[in-house]
Design an enzyme around this catalytic site. Structure first.
Site, PDB file in Angstrom:
ATOM      1  N   ASP A  21       0.847  -1.195   0.000  1.00 54.11           N
ATOM      2  CA  ASP A  21       0.000   0.000   0.000  1.00 54.11           C
ATOM      3  C   ASP A  21       0.880   1.242   0.000  1.00 54.11           C
ATOM      4  OD1 ASP A  21      -2.081   1.760   0.217  1.00 54.11           O
ATOM      5  OD2 ASP A  21      -2.797   1.079   2.156  1.00 54.11           O
ATOM      6  N   ASP A  22       1.003   1.891  -1.152  1.00 55.45           N
ATOM      7  CA  ASP A  22       1.790   3.123  -1.319  1.00 55.45           C
ATOM      8  C   ASP A  22       3.295   2.889  -1.466  1.00 55.45           C
ATOM      9  OD1 ASP A  22      -0.597   4.458  -1.040  1.00 55.45           O
ATOM     10  OD2 ASP A  22       0.014   5.709   0.644  1.00 55.45           O
TER      11      ASP A  22
ATOM     12  N   HIS B  54     -10.764  -2.276   1.117  1.00 55.66           N
ATOM     13  CA  HIS B  54     -10.980  -0.921   0.573  1.00 55.66           C
ATOM     14  C   HIS B  54     -11.770  -0.908  -0.732  1.00 55.66           C
ATOM     15  CE1 HIS B  54      -9.128   3.399   0.667  1.00 55.66           C
ATOM     16  NE2 HIS B  54     -10.340   3.333   1.192  1.00 55.66           N
TER      17      HIS B  54
ATOM     18  N   CYS C 275      -5.404   3.971  -4.260  1.00 49.64           N
ATOM     19  CA  CYS C 275      -5.543   2.559  -3.896  1.00 49.64           C
ATOM     20  C   CYS C 275      -6.789   1.826  -4.388  1.00 49.64           C
ATOM     21  CB  CYS C 275      -5.412   2.420  -2.393  1.00 49.64           C
ATOM     22  SG  CYS C 275      -6.380   3.607  -1.452  1.00 49.64           S
TER      23      CYS C 275
ATOM     24  N   ASP D 211      -0.093  -0.709  -4.991  1.00 54.20           N
ATOM     25  CA  ASP D 211      -1.369  -0.211  -5.507  1.00 54.20           C
ATOM     26  C   ASP D 211      -1.289   1.154  -6.163  1.00 54.20           C
ATOM     27  OD1 ASP D 211      -0.940   1.224  -3.180  1.00 54.20           O
ATOM     28  OD2 ASP D 211      -2.945   0.911  -2.367  1.00 54.20           O
ATOM     29  N   ASN D 212      -0.207   1.861  -5.974  1.00 53.05           N
ATOM     30  CA  ASN D 212      -0.013   3.147  -6.647  1.00 53.05           C
ATOM     31  C   ASN D 212       1.426   3.588  -6.436  1.00 53.05           C
ATOM     32  OD1 ASN D 212      -2.099   4.028  -4.038  1.00 53.05           O
ATOM     33  ND2 ASN D 212      -0.001   4.794  -3.983  1.00 53.05           N
TER      34      ASN D 212
END
Length: 473
Positions: free
Chosen positions: A34-35, A124, A74, A259-260
């Site tokens: 995540d990130d 999410h 995300c 995710d990004n």
């Protein structure tokens, strides 16, 4: 030359399809951070981060140097993994928007084909209440222990809708839950599919003491961030080593990505332009590693441009399944391209960050409230966002009214279309072969290329809007 490569790819695909149907279907594990930015791994040498397990996997498996998240935030990217489609087709415009129940997920396809399925970690894509129409359980996962959003150490997560307090470093907790499930599945005769989505290194950054200590000589503001990345690496390494211990690593697809793009404050996009929240390269490029020794026994580094949308059709092909031809996909099957070792992608990649903002999902508070309600026997109110996830736009969305920043990459050309809320539009064109960092806008130098890509992009955006309005259901 390009036609020869295409014919080679088609021939390889035909051979592979026969092999997949005749042989044992692979297990599949999709791991996502995540990130975590492109530069937030040791093997990309862009930050002083210890990631020995990811470095080893990148050296032994298929390492993508140009792997893109489908969106710069995300929830949309997570939707793309499960559907193979640009997330705007399902109205997952930004963080916190739920996936539509009408979508056919990768978990549902594999579940119907006889796979055991599970989800662990960050969801999410809607509520993690059992009665939610877009919980992991309603999206094709037999077993799930999930959080509504990012989560930190000692997390409270939803075990099939029941809040449970767990203890430990967050990525370790998630990996251990997944490993317990994988061990159980390894004793069965049918293949399994597991999605493992960590909550780190999303802010707030709270590393385990030992992980933080590794970075005691680094600036204080980076120690917890780097420590969380190392925690992810350790957790991923445990999953990878468990597969080897169980003797199932050869025929297990283990796919890792983020995710990004990089966290704006502390993450590294390497030399690429901008970070999370942007569809310039730095906001989309992420680490990408595919482990499947049975199919790719030798190390391979590829500059093929690939995205999280490609996971869906690639995994389906590996399992001997075909996508639903009635629903437009934005992803492609990467297996023939990787087998042919080509860096030529046969179709463009579209990105579109609309002007729609995100929806707050306070995971810790929501899970603590659910835990407390369980203790007193009460029920939480319905999750309004998830309950309306199936709603279609009324009135239908017009391509001329959905503003935002879109881009289309075709070959090494990348066209940006940037529209503000007042309707003013400007274009930018970059030659990513000569200018991978998007520094020089060459729109005026190549008007014919710009015109061609503008038409391709408009056609693609129209297709996305048609899906958004419900044409595929």
């Amino acid at each position: 030359m390009r036609f020869r490569v295409l014919f080679t790819c088609l021939a390889v695909f035909s051979c592979f399809a026969s092999w997949s149907l005749a042989g044992d279907r692979p297990n599949v594990i999709l791991v996502m951070a995540d990130d975590q930015g492109w530069g937030d791994v040791g093997y990309n040498h862009a930050a002083p981060i210890h990631t020995p397990n990811l470095d080893q996997a990148a050296a032994e498996g298929v390492r993508f140097t140009r792997f893109y998240a489908a969106a710069p935030v995300c929830s949309p990217t997570r939707c793309s993994v499960l559907t193979g489609r640009n997330p705007n087709r399902s109205a997952v415009y930004a963080w916190g928007w739920p996936i539509r129940p009408q979508e056919i997920t990768l978990a549902e396809r594999l579940q119907a084909a006889g796979y055991a399925t599970s989800h662990f970690g960050k969801w999410h894509l809607g509520s993690v209440r059992k009665d939610s129409p877009v919980s992991p359980g309603k999206c094709g996962f037999d077993d799930w222990i999930s959080a509504p959003n990012f989560y930190d150490n000692d997390p409270i997560m939803s075990d099939q809708g029941r809040a449970v307090q767990y203890h430990g470093e967050s990525s370790d907790v998630t990996a251990d839950l997944a490993i317990d499930w994988i061990r159980a599945q390894a004793k069965e005769e049918k293949p399994f599919f597991s999605v493992v989505w960590f909550g780190s290194p999303h802010s707030p950054h709270i590393a385990a003491d030992a992980d933080r200590e590794l970075y005691k000589d680094e600036p204080a503001k980076f120690r917890d961030y780097y420590g969380e990345v190392t925690g992810i690496d350790r957790a991923y390494g445990k999953i990878r080593s468990t597969l080897k211990e169980l003797g199932i690593s050869d025929n297990t697809i283990l796919w890792y990505c983020s995710d990004n793009g990089a966290d704006k404050a502390k993450g590294s996009a390497g030399p690429f332009r901008e970070k999370k929240g942007s569809i310039y390269e730095g906001g989309l490029l992420v680490p990408g590693i595919l482990d499947w020794p049975a199919r790719f026994p030798a190390p391979q580094t590829t500059s093929l441009r690939a995205t999280t949308c490609d996971i869906f059709p690639t995994v389906l092909a590996a399992a001997g399944l075909s996508p639903d031809k009635q629903r437009p996909l934005d992803g492609i099957n990467l297996l023939p391209l990787l087998t042919a070792k080509t860096d030529m992608r046969p179709q463009p990649i579209g990105f579109w960050q609309t002007a729609n903002g995100g929806k707050p999902v306070r995971s810790d508070a929501m899970m603590e409230e659910l835990l407390n309600q369980q203790a007193t026997g009460g029920d939480l109110p319905a999750d309004e966002v998830s309950l309306h996830a199936a709603d279609l736009p009324k009135p239908p969305v017009s391509i001329d009214t959905l503003a935002g920043h879109a881009s289309l990459t075709s070959g090494d050309w990348k066209l940006h279309r940037i529209e503000n809320k007042k309707g003013a539009v400007r274009f930018e064109l970059y030659d990513l072969a000569a200018d991978p960092y998007e520094k020089e806008n060459v729109l005026k130098q190549y008007p014919e290329i710009a015109e061609k890509l503008t038409k391709l992009q408009r056609d693609w955006r129209l297709s996305v809007v048609n899906s958004l309005n419900g044409a595929d259901y």
